[in-house]
Design an enzyme around this catalytic site. Structure first.
Site: not given
Length: 559
Positions: A371, A402, A423, A482, A509
């Site tokens: 981030q 994720f 992931e 996410d 997002c």
């Protein structure tokens, strides 16, 4: 049936963003005129605007793109950069599509109540920010409305307004980014050409807006010092090292990434990654080597890297010779950023930077995704952790989808019995394991799995199995997901419904794709092994002040 429901929701008309005044009073929607005096076509008795028209319009809202939403005299919506709700402007039409037009603000006729002077001197040309001309309170209010809108229109949630909390605003609206990428370019002034460093302007992949002595208000003071030193060095070099031309593949200096971090004591550190087409000899001797060394000697710089890129075009013209340059030149391999495959080499220090977030240390390489607003990421993690609803006795099993470098999972590990992270990027999985190790976290395991290509017919076994041994993994009580901007695959959502965890915390997002996925999560159950979920709450989070971007944390409970 569920797929049809999703498709219908996505095709649903957007809410009426604009209700600009019509008529000839010269304030809200008067007649348009063309700079070249070419007559416009008539549509329904009203002149249809064409490229080049100068129109007076009222901005009534903000689009998710960050542009102001106006209504043209013909009734068509005009999206205009720099327009603020309540502002009356003269704008030039630059593009006309079937249902919408785009324009550029020429002048303000009547100021907007939420207008404010941009703090950055480069704002009108640079593409780094899009909302500096709007007060921050108005920005966060609009971001909340944006989330409510997509939950209602796409997610088909009738109680979206009541279930959406206030947008979590940023503590700092300047100097908040821990990573910035700057581009090198060539500017000709009269008969003199010089190499500059800066940011891409809005809508361009090849031009560069020089960031001069005022620096960039998005990045830290330490990073700004590196940028200034680089600019000064370019002036001294006097063009002895050319900027890379993305359209031809010629030149040397392509881009520079400056990454900042602070340890638990607040001490800053900086990593600089210079991307060029230079060979090994140029990195050791000559002006480029001098630039790398000079950067390495700056205060707080702990790592200077060189990323080697091939001398090949990265851009091509669009569909015709008058089109803008778009990503995808000759020799460019299929990558999301349109850039060629690169080789990274540490010239000074190591390819490593340590960042602290919510008390957890993260060891980052130049390629690590993290981030870019550390302060707001801390707030996001805290909102996510509270949303999980841990019992307090460390009994819950958490599935972290994720997971990236382990940001979410490692920050909840102290509250959980066990954390399982999934992931697809191997480097990220390796970083996540390393981050667990340096923090002494033993109840978090990370696996490489492609969550976009799961077999839904396998049910829970399609996800809850060790990818190496095939051993069955425990059923989760809480799922944290996410995903990237395109959201979750239908197969993954189907498996999550089969697993039936008591709570899903969806960090997004892109609220639009989150709302799309919500339709599948909340659809009627098809049987005992198909859990249905209901939206409990949604919290918008402003990760990027002065932009239209907003993240959201949605909580779904099993019904």
């Amino acid at each position: 049936a569920v797929r049809a429901l999703v498709a219908r929701a996505i095709r649903a008309p957007r809410r009426a963003f604009a209700t600009a005044a019509h008529g000839g009073d010269g304030t809200g929607g008067g007649a348009s005129r063309r700079e070249d005096d070419v007559d416009a076509d008539a549509v329904g008795g009203v002149a249809a605007e064409r490229v080049g028209d100068i129109v007076r319009v009222t901005c009534t809202d903000l689009a998710t793109s960050g542009q102001g939403v106006c209504r043209l005299p013909s009734g068509m919506v005009l999206l205009c950069d720099g327009a603020t709700p309540g502002e009356i402007i003269d704008a030039r039409v630059v593009k006309v599509k079937k249902r919408v037009a785009e324009g550029v603000k020429r002048a303000t006729v009547v100021d907007a109540p939420d207008a404010t002077p941009p703090p950055c001197v480069y704002y009108d040309r640079c593409g780094g920010c899009s909302w500096q001309h709007i007060t921050y309170d108005a920005q966060v209010a609009h971001k909340r409305r944006q989330v409510v809108d997509v939950l209602t229109r796409i997610g088909l949630e009738p109680e979206a307004e009541a279930k959406t909390s206030a947008c979590a605003s940023a503590r700092a609206t300047e100097r908040y980014r821990n990573k910035m990428e700057f581009a090198f370019g060539r500017i000709t002034e009269g008969r003199t050409a010089r190499v500059v460093v800066g940011l891409r302007p809005r809508g361009s992949n090849e031009d560069v807006v020089e960031i001069g002595e005022h620096g960039c208000l998005l990045q830290s003071e330490e990073a700004d010092a590196v940028l200034r030193r680089t600019r000064d060095a370019l002036t001294r070099l006097g063009g002895s090292v050319e900027a890379f031309d993305r359209t031809t593949g010629e030149g040397t200096l392509r881009s520079m990434v400056i990454r900042s971090a602070r340890d638990s004591h607040g001490t800053p550190s900086v990593m600089v990654d210079l991307a060029t087409t230079a060979g090994d000899d140029e990195l050791l001797f000559g002006p480029l080597a001098d630039l790398l060394r000079e950067i390495s000697e700056m205060p707080h710089v702990v790592s200077v890297l060189h990323t080697s890129v091939p001398p090949e075009p990265e851009l091509r013209r669009g569909n015709n010779r008058n089109s803008k340059f778009v990503k995808g030149g000759r020799g460019v391999k299929a990558k999301s950023n349109g850039s060629p495959t690169a080789v990274v080499k540490a010239m000074y220090g190591q390819n490593k930077l340590v960042e602290t977030l919510d008390g957890v240390k993260f060891e980052l390489s130049s390629a690590s995704f993290f981030q870019t607003n550390t302060a707001q990421a801390t707030q996001l993690v805290q909102i996510m952790r509270d949303a999980c609803g841990f019992s307090g006795n460390n009994t819950e099993v958490v599935l972290d989808l994720f997971c990236g470098v382990g940001t979410m999972g490692l920050c909840v590990a102290s509250r959980a019995k066990h954390v399982m992270g999934w992931e697809v990027v191997p480097e990220a999985v390796r970083d996540a394991k390393r981050n667990a190790e340096i923090n002494g976290i033993e109840n978090a395991k990370f696996y490489r799995v492609d969550l976009s290509s799961l077999n839904a017919k396998l049910g829970a076994k399609g996800l809850l199995a060790n990818p190496k041994t095939g051993k069955e993994l425990p059923m989760p009580d809480i799922v944290i997901t996410d995903p990237a901007r395109f959201g979750m695959a239908e197969s993954l959502i189907s498996i999550l419904r089969t697993i039936g965890a008591k709570r899903i915390v969806y960090v997004s997002c892109n609220p639009a794709t989150q709302a799309r996925d919500m339709v599948l999560l909340t659809a009627q159950s098809q049987g005992p092994n198909d859990a249905r979920y209901a939206l409990v709450s949604c919290t918008p989070v402003d990760m990027f002040p002065h932009t239209s971007h907003v993240e959201s944390v949605a909580v779904f409970d099993r019904v």
